[in-house]
Motif scaffolding. Structure first.
Motif: not given
Length: 462
Positions: A245, A316, A320, A326-327, A329-330
């Motif tokens: 991420g 995201c 995931d 994904g967290d 990336v966010h």
């Protein structure tokens, strides 16, 4: 077993830019020429390039050739090759030449000229090895028929223009043992010319493992040879994240992704990377020969992983599900947007010098990519006549002050020439600073001098 034997003046190995130009120039000088092409089509990697020729102030500082690029361009035009002299340069690299050819038209026209002037162009005829005499002078080559039957071609001059080493899996594994790599250009560029030259004592330059590359859609995408120009080169505007991420490079630092982006990828990342863009980038103009939309849709067409959502949260979540954090990336995108909007007084790490626009307009896209090597900066060392330099009778090029002529010797291998990406460059100036420009310049010089040597050798035998 005695091999079947043929005779000619000049053998050219490879039919890309360097090989075709060398062959036509040698024919113009009155030489008999045979071109050996390992693949089943003429044009090599050149056929699937964008056709850009770029050098700084009409001179290539990477080699010793005194061959102005303008002379080569006028020569192409005189031979009915389409040359587009653009008013504006599309890629942002620090060059003054803004030239583009039509690669298929170039290859087809060069093939026509070779055949019209009596040359032979043999496809599916791989080059095997160089022949030399007891004095180390080149006397010809061993090649193989499409049926893999070996035969000899006796020739006083050989031009190596076989496309470099970018398709050699063993070399790639040695240089980049932790990287998953896609095929960069054509499948025939496995280093045949380079390794044959080394067998007869050729000297190589530095930067042998310094790559020029691109990213393409990762499997399950299936990319054919004719589709190689599907590089996802809008990355300079994207946010590129690892599966953990995080960003890993200044995405904007490379023109068309060719140098720093791919080098940082190979150095710092294992596995795939996701390029994340929004609708503003998707609708970007044709800064890269084709629109961002066309490039991204190629990834989708070829079966690559392309995620499209109406919100960053959804994007995201889908990342995931692909095994990406994904967290994180966010967080990465949120921080990036806050900094470039001026809402947060902190510096981005890694920094971002250009294209500092937020990723905030739906829909949002993420494309999974892997790197591909187009060619290497290093290769065979050549002199001002495009002759391959001999390692065995030359001294080191490392910095020192020579006090005698013997301490600065740089002698060529008689009868051996090289052109195109077979040739090593002194420095890395990006994709558009090498490749076709070096093929054109070195090809013209190599073809001319190979033909002159052949005529001198033949006249000296009578």
């Amino acid at each position: 077993m005695r091999l079947e034997s043929r005779n000619t003046d000049v053998v050219v190995v490879g039919s890309g830019m360097g090989g075709l130009v060398s062959a036509v120039r040698a024919l113009e000088e009155g030489a008999d020429v045979i071109v050996l092409e390992k693949g089943d089509k003429v044009g090599g990697t050149t056929r699937v390039t964008g056709g850009y020729i770029a050098v700084d102030e009409d001179a290539d500082r990477n080699v010793d050739l005194s061959e102005p690029i303008e002379d080569g361009l006028q020569w192409l035009e005189g031979n009915d090759v389409e040359v587009n002299r653009m008013q504006e340069w599309e890629h942002g690299e620090s060059v003054t030449s803004r030239i583009r050819i039509n690669p298929p038209q170039f290859a087809d026209r060069m093939q026509e000229l070779i055949e019209e002037m009596g040359g032979e162009l043999l496809t599916e005829t791989p080059f095997k090895e160089l022949r030399t005499d007891e004095d180390g002078e080149v006397t010809g080559v061993v090649a193989a028929t499409p049926e893999n039957e070996p035969f000899e071609i006796n020739a006083p001059s050989v031009v190596l223009a076989a496309g470099g080493r970018s398709a050699n899996g063993a070399i790639l594994s040695e240089y980049f043992p932790h990287s998953d790599l896609l095929l960069g250009r054509d499948p025939w560029s496995t280093g045949d010319g380079y390794f044959a030259a080394k067998e007869v004592g050729a000297k190589s330059t530095e930067n042998l493992s310094e790559p020029i590359g691109v990213t393409r859609p990762s499997p399950p995408a299936e990319i054919a040879f004719e589709d190689m120009r599907c590089g996802q080169i809008y990355d300079t505007s994207s946010i590129a994240v690892t599966t953990e991420g995080y960003r890993f490079t200044d995405e904007s630092a490379s023109a068309s992704q060719s140098d720093k982006f791919v080098k940082d990828y190979l150095k710092d990342v294992e596995g795939e990377v996701y390029l994340i863009i929004d609708q503003d980038i998707y609708e970007m103009d044709s800064r890269y020969q084709s629109t961002v939309e066309e490039r991204l849709e190629m990834a989708r067409e070829f079966g690559g992983t392309v995620i499209q959502t109406d919100s960053l949260d959804q994007l995201c979540d889908k990342l995931d599900a692909q095994g990406v954090d994904g967290d994180q990336v966010h967080k990465t995108i949120t921080e990036f947007n806050a900094v470039v909007r001026g809402e947060r007084d902190t510096a981005l790490q890694p920094p971002r010098e250009g294209y500092r626009d937020p990723i905030d307009r739906a829909p949002f896209y993420a494309v999974k990519v892997l790197p591909a090597i187009l060619y290497f900066v290093g290769g065979l060392d050549i002199d001002e006549n495009a002759q391959v330099v001999s390692r065995t009778v030359s001294t080191s090029t490392l910095p020192y002050k020579p006090e005698t002529n013997g301490e600065s010797a740089r002698e060529p291998i008689p009868g051996l020439y090289a052109a195109g990406v077979e040739v090593g460059k002194r420095t890395e100036e990006g994709y558009y600073g090498g490749g076709l420009s070096l093929g054109l310049a070195a090809g013209r010089v190599a073809g001319e001098h190979a033909a002159k040597r052949a005529k001198q050798t033949v006249s000296g035998q009578h």
